[in-house]
Design an enzyme around this catalytic site. Structure first.
Site, PDB file in Angstrom:
ATOM      1  N   ASN A 134      77.999  53.573  47.890  1.00 14.96           N
ATOM      2  CA  ASN A 134      77.183  52.865  48.870  1.00 14.96           C
ATOM      3  C   ASN A 134      76.544  51.595  48.330  1.00 14.96           C
ATOM      4  O   ASN A 134      76.181  50.708  49.082  1.00 14.96           O
ATOM      5  CB  ASN A 134      76.130  53.807  49.449  1.00 14.96           C
ATOM      6  N   HIS A 162      79.123  64.085  45.701  1.00 14.76           N
ATOM      7  CA  HIS A 162      79.167  63.269  46.912  1.00 14.76           C
ATOM      8  C   HIS A 162      80.594  63.178  47.450  1.00 14.76           C
ATOM      9  O   HIS A 162      81.397  62.396  46.964  1.00 14.76           O
ATOM     10  CB  HIS A 162      78.595  61.874  46.590  1.00 14.76           C
ATOM     11  N   GLU A 183      82.268  61.533  44.214  1.00 12.93           N
ATOM     12  CA  GLU A 183      81.406  60.912  43.206  1.00 12.93           C
ATOM     13  C   GLU A 183      80.590  62.038  42.589  1.00 12.93           C
ATOM     14  O   GLU A 183      79.886  62.744  43.318  1.00 12.93           O
ATOM     15  CB  GLU A 183      80.437  59.941  43.891  1.00 12.93           C
ATOM     16  N   SER A 212      74.074  61.196  50.164  1.00 14.53           N
ATOM     17  CA  SER A 212      74.769  59.922  50.008  1.00 14.53           C
ATOM     18  C   SER A 212      73.870  58.854  49.397  1.00 14.53           C
ATOM     19  O   SER A 212      74.344  57.777  49.064  1.00 14.53           O
ATOM     20  CB  SER A 212      75.353  59.440  51.337  1.00 14.53           C
TER      21      SER A 212
HETATM   22  P1  NAI Z   1      75.084  66.849  60.045  1.00 17.87           P
HETATM   23  O1  NAI Z   1      73.873  66.495  60.839  1.00 17.87           O
HETATM   24  O2  NAI Z   1      76.424  66.833  60.680  1.00 17.87           O
HETATM   25  O3  NAI Z   1      74.886  68.334  59.413  1.00 17.87           O
HETATM   26  C1  NAI Z   1      73.715  68.808  58.832  1.00 17.87           C
HETATM   27  C2  NAI Z   1      73.644  70.315  59.099  1.00 17.87           C
HETATM   28  O4  NAI Z   1      72.608  70.893  58.288  1.00 17.87           O
HETATM   29  C3  NAI Z   1      73.302  70.671  60.548  1.00 17.87           C
HETATM   30  O5  NAI Z   1      74.262  71.598  61.040  1.00 17.87           O
HETATM   31  C4  NAI Z   1      71.904  71.301  60.447  1.00 17.87           C
HETATM   32  O6  NAI Z   1      71.702  72.333  61.426  1.00 17.87           O
HETATM   33  C5  NAI Z   1      71.938  71.865  59.042  1.00 17.87           C
HETATM   34  N1  NAI Z   1      70.618  72.069  58.439  1.00 17.87           N
HETATM   35  C6  NAI Z   1      69.548  71.248  58.457  1.00 17.87           C
HETATM   36  N2  NAI Z   1      68.534  71.774  57.740  1.00 17.87           N
HETATM   37  C7  NAI Z   1      68.985  72.954  57.238  1.00 17.87           C
HETATM   38  C8  NAI Z   1      68.416  73.983  56.430  1.00 17.87           C
HETATM   39  N3  NAI Z   1      67.169  73.870  55.987  1.00 17.87           N
HETATM   40  N4  NAI Z   1      69.178  75.052  56.117  1.00 17.87           N
HETATM   41  C9  NAI Z   1      70.448  75.167  56.562  1.00 17.87           C
HETATM   42  N5  NAI Z   1      71.040  74.229  57.343  1.00 17.87           N
HETATM   43  C10 NAI Z   1      70.318  73.153  57.673  1.00 17.87           C
HETATM   44  O7  NAI Z   1      75.052  65.898  58.750  1.00 17.87           O
HETATM   45  P2  NAI Z   1      76.268  65.439  57.809  1.00 17.87           P
HETATM   46  O8  NAI Z   1      76.837  64.172  58.311  1.00 17.87           O
HETATM   47  O9  NAI Z   1      77.148  66.620  57.570  1.00 17.87           O
HETATM   48  O10 NAI Z   1      75.481  65.082  56.460  1.00 17.87           O
HETATM   49  C11 NAI Z   1      75.011  66.070  55.565  1.00 17.87           C
HETATM   50  C12 NAI Z   1      74.706  65.444  54.228  1.00 17.87           C
HETATM   51  O11 NAI Z   1      75.895  64.828  53.710  1.00 17.87           O
HETATM   52  C13 NAI Z   1      73.636  64.340  54.221  1.00 17.87           C
HETATM   53  O12 NAI Z   1      72.900  64.418  53.039  1.00 17.87           O
HETATM   54  C14 NAI Z   1      74.478  63.066  54.270  1.00 17.87           C
HETATM   55  O13 NAI Z   1      73.811  61.957  53.739  1.00 17.87           O
HETATM   56  C15 NAI Z   1      75.646  63.460  53.394  1.00 17.87           C
HETATM   57  N6  NAI Z   1      76.868  62.697  53.603  1.00 17.87           N
HETATM   58  C16 NAI Z   1      77.271  62.347  54.859  1.00 17.87           C
HETATM   59  C17 NAI Z   1      78.437  61.610  55.051  1.00 17.87           C
HETATM   60  C18 NAI Z   1      78.893  61.241  56.435  1.00 17.87           C
HETATM   61  O14 NAI Z   1      79.792  60.376  56.548  1.00 17.87           O
HETATM   62  N7  NAI Z   1      78.370  61.827  57.470  1.00 17.87           N
HETATM   63  C19 NAI Z   1      79.274  61.192  53.911  1.00 17.87           C
HETATM   64  C20 NAI Z   1      78.790  61.684  52.635  1.00 17.87           C
HETATM   65  C21 NAI Z   1      77.623  62.377  52.498  1.00 17.87           C
END
Ligand code: NAI
Length: 284
Positions: free
Chosen positions: A191, A141, A153, A120
């Protein structure tokens, strides 16, 4: 460049939503996480979403089963990378972790594979630079919750090739989304516009201009926003809001992006919004 198989890295909030949406669009999806517990949690979230759609009569039980059948959960990055036409990375928002994942993907994925990040706020150009295929690295995104929100995006890094952009744009459409082209600058568009508004809303509370409830009412009733900025900030997570403001502040070096001291104070106190039970509002 036809994309048939995608791999999603990270089965969290975003990764599970991307995997579900891809499988619903008829793609073969491999979903990977680094441990069994988050992988299962992601799969449960997908099942829950699809079951709700069945209850609402949006899809049949057979369709639900077909979608679930197209998602292959794995624990090894090697397995996820091997046959992918496109990989969408959705691991934690941390440059070191993402760089490590992209370095490995670059070695493990077929030569033709496109590597996309759902970041993001982190620079796509910098992520691309850790690979030997920067022209095949791009930002995709998605918005949260992925199955519901229409926007993607699509972020061009400095070296992203036109045909890679075109393939990703087409894929986003196939997934039922509306792709919008954006260049790689801090905060992209979403953002860069949203976070300063949230930050300004926090300043209004900090300076005693109005209560959080009043600020949210003004923006809902006066500007037709479906949700007030402080309610939205609590949803997103105040730590995430602060993190993105820091990226804008550092990236542009402009004081107009300085994070509000009240935002810093709340994050230091552990008031992170919905996920911690308290932010600008309190939650059960
Ligand atoms: P989250 O914490 O819910 O999920 C991340 C997942 O990645 C976890 O299940 C973790 O175990 C896994 N993980 C971490 N390192 C890993 C690796 N090396 N190999 C495989 N799996 C791994 O986070 P979320 O909210 O899903 O965010 C993920 C990405 O999406 C971030 O870059 C965030 O900035 C982006 N994002 C988030 C939004 C939101 O509203 N939460 C909106 C748009 C983008």
């Amino acid at each position: 460049m036809e994309i048939k198989r995608i791999s999603v890295i990270g089965a969290g909030q975003m990764g599970s939503g991307i995997a579900q949406t891809g499988a619903q669009a008829g793609l073969d999806v491999t979903l990977v996480d680094m441990a069994e517990a988050p992988l299962q949690k992601g799969l449960e979230r997908i099942k829950g979403n699809l079951q709700r759609d069945v209850q609402k009569g949006k899809i049949s039980v057979q369709e639900m089963e077909a979608v679930l059948g197209r998602i292959r959960p794995v624990l090894k990055l090697e397995e996820a990378a091997a046959e992918a036409d496109l990989v969408i990375e959705a691991v934690v928002e941390n440059m070191e972790v993402k760089a490590d994942v992209f370095r490995k993907l670059d070695v493990l994925c077929p030569k033709h594979a496109i590597l996309a990040s759902n970041t993001s706020s982190l620079p796509i150009t910098e992520i691309a630079a850790v690979t030997k295929r920067p022209e095949k690295v791009i930002g995709m995104h998605f918005m949260n919750p992925v199955p519901v929100m229409k926007l993607v995006e699509v972020i061009r890094g400095l070296q992203t090739a036109d045909e890679v952009f075109a393939a990703v744009e087409q894929l986003a459409k196939r997934m039922g989304k509306v792709p919008v082209e954006v260049n790689d600058f801090p905060g992209f568009v979403s953002n860069r516009v949203l976070m300063p508004m949230i930050n300004e809303a926090i300043y209004a509370v900090y300076e005693g201009v109005a209560t959080p409830e009043a600020v949210d009412q003004v923006m809902k009733l006066g500007m037709n926003h479906p949700m007030g900025p402080l309610t939205l900030a609590d949803f997103i997570g105040l730590d995430t809001c602060l993190y993105i403001m820091e990226i804008l502040y550092e990236g542009f070096g402009d004081s107009k992006y300085r994070p509000c001291p009240l935002l810093r104070k709340y994050v230091k106190a552990g008031w992170l919004g919905r996920k911690s039970g308290r932010g600008f509002y309190t939650y059960e």
